[in-house]
Design an enzyme around this catalytic site. Structure first.
Site, PDB file in Angstrom:
ATOM      1  N   TYR A 173       0.827  -1.210   0.000  1.00 18.81           N
ATOM      2  CA  TYR A 173       0.000   0.000   0.000  1.00 18.81           C
ATOM      3  C   TYR A 173       0.861   1.259   0.000  1.00 18.81           C
ATOM      4  CZ  TYR A 173      -3.222   3.640   1.418  1.00 18.81           C
ATOM      5  OH  TYR A 173      -3.941   4.809   1.460  1.00 18.81           O
ATOM      6  N   LYS A 177       1.326   4.287  -2.890  1.00 16.55           N
ATOM      7  CA  LYS A 177       0.982   5.685  -2.670  1.00 16.55           C
ATOM      8  C   LYS A 177       2.171   6.614  -2.929  1.00 16.55           C
ATOM      9  CE  LYS A 177      -3.347   5.698  -2.020  1.00 16.55           C
ATOM     10  NZ  LYS A 177      -4.202   6.449  -2.973  1.00 16.55           N
TER      11      LYS A 177
END
Length: 305
Positions: A173, A177
């Protein structure tokens, strides 16, 4: 919280695309734009959930101008089909590239194209979508990419972007990002260099949680336990407030390309100009990742040609 909601400039006659608009930050972003008079295209991978989101917006504002399109960002074929349809309609005045996996798989999974699933969904799908739609934007349009506080909490392994040599759900994750922010800033550099009157802005919504968010049938329906647990997180805010960051980045007249906006108190609060990580703004790393994305998707993203 007395600042909420922000006063948005009138948006009548303007057209926006919001990905991940069937829930969370994307839904509240789309709903506010529609309430301000814009025509909003809701994008998501579930036709059923998109219908629920569209109905929820029209329940409050029956005259809202909203439509939906199915885009599964993990699939390049789905992105191409959807963008073919979007290129056949009027240009957009802005795009909010919001969709993404937050609850990542515990073990490494692959997209339909054979890429690590989180990278494919959160980054590569948007890369291909923007490569096709940026030329279909009006003069003065903005692209808002949704970054994250997680970009401050992880390193970026350029040598293992597919996480073939060590998968971890958190790293998947956070790294996605960081990549999202890299592309947002690199896109703005390329737009400026090409003299294109479109700007790219990056926003991070702070720590926005469902339990502090109003109930919206079919869109946000946390149970009592979730609401209780989230009520103790004094550093958090609801997703309806987190969406104000993207709305500000998209519509505020003082916003310029290459900026990074987030909550005033980092995890919550009114929009404030912030400083991103050095990795996110590195022109060298941004160019390398852009090349990686082109090679991985097999599609060139040429700005201003």
């Amino acid at each position: 919280m007395t600042w909420y909601p922000l006063a948005l400039p009138p948006q009548a006659g303007r057209r926006f695309l919001v990905t991940g608009a069937n829930a969370g930050l994307g839904f509240f972003t789309a709903a506010r734009l529609a309430a301000a008079g814009a025509h909003v295209v809701l994008a998501g991978r579930s036709a059923e959930r998109l219908d629920a989101a569209r109905s929820a917006i029209r329940e409050v504002r029956p005259a809202a101008s909203v439509e939906a399109i199915v885009i599964d960002l993990s699939s390049q074929a789905s992105v191409l089909r959807a963008t073919d349809a979007l290129l056949a309609v009027e240009p957009f005045d802005g795009i909010v590239a919001n969709a993404g996996m937050v609850h990542t798989p515990s073990t490494r999974e692959l997209s339909p194209d054979g890429d690590e699933l989180v990278l494919a969904t959160n980054v590569l799908g948007h890369f291909t979508m923007l490569a096709r739609l940026v030329p279909h934007l009006t003069l003065g349009a903005r692209v808002v990419s949704m970054g994250s506080l997680s970009s401050r909490l992880s390193t970026f392994r350029m040598s293992d972007l597919q996480l073939e040599h060590g998968y971890d759900s958190w790293r998947a994750y956070a790294q996605s990002k960081i990549a999202t922010q890299l592309l947002g800033f690199e896109l703005d550099r390329r737009l400026r260099a090409a003299g294109v009157a479109v700007s790219s802005v990056v926003a991070q919504p702070g720590y926005s949680v469902g339990g502090l968010t109003p109930t919206v049938p079919g869109v946000n329906e946390p149970d009592r336990g979730k609401r209780l647990r989230d009520s103790f997180q004094l550093w958090a805010q609801g997703k309806h407030r987190g969406a104000e960051i993207a709305l500000h980045a998209l519509t505020a007249p003082e916003v310029t390309g290459g900026q990074y906006w987030g909550p005033r108190y980092l995890t919550r609060g009114r929009p404030a100009l912030q400083r991103p990580t050095r990795t996110s703004t590195s022109a060298t790393i941004g160019a390398r990742f852009w090349t990686f994305a082109e090679e991985t998707t097999g599609r060139e993203f040429t700005v201003g040609a």
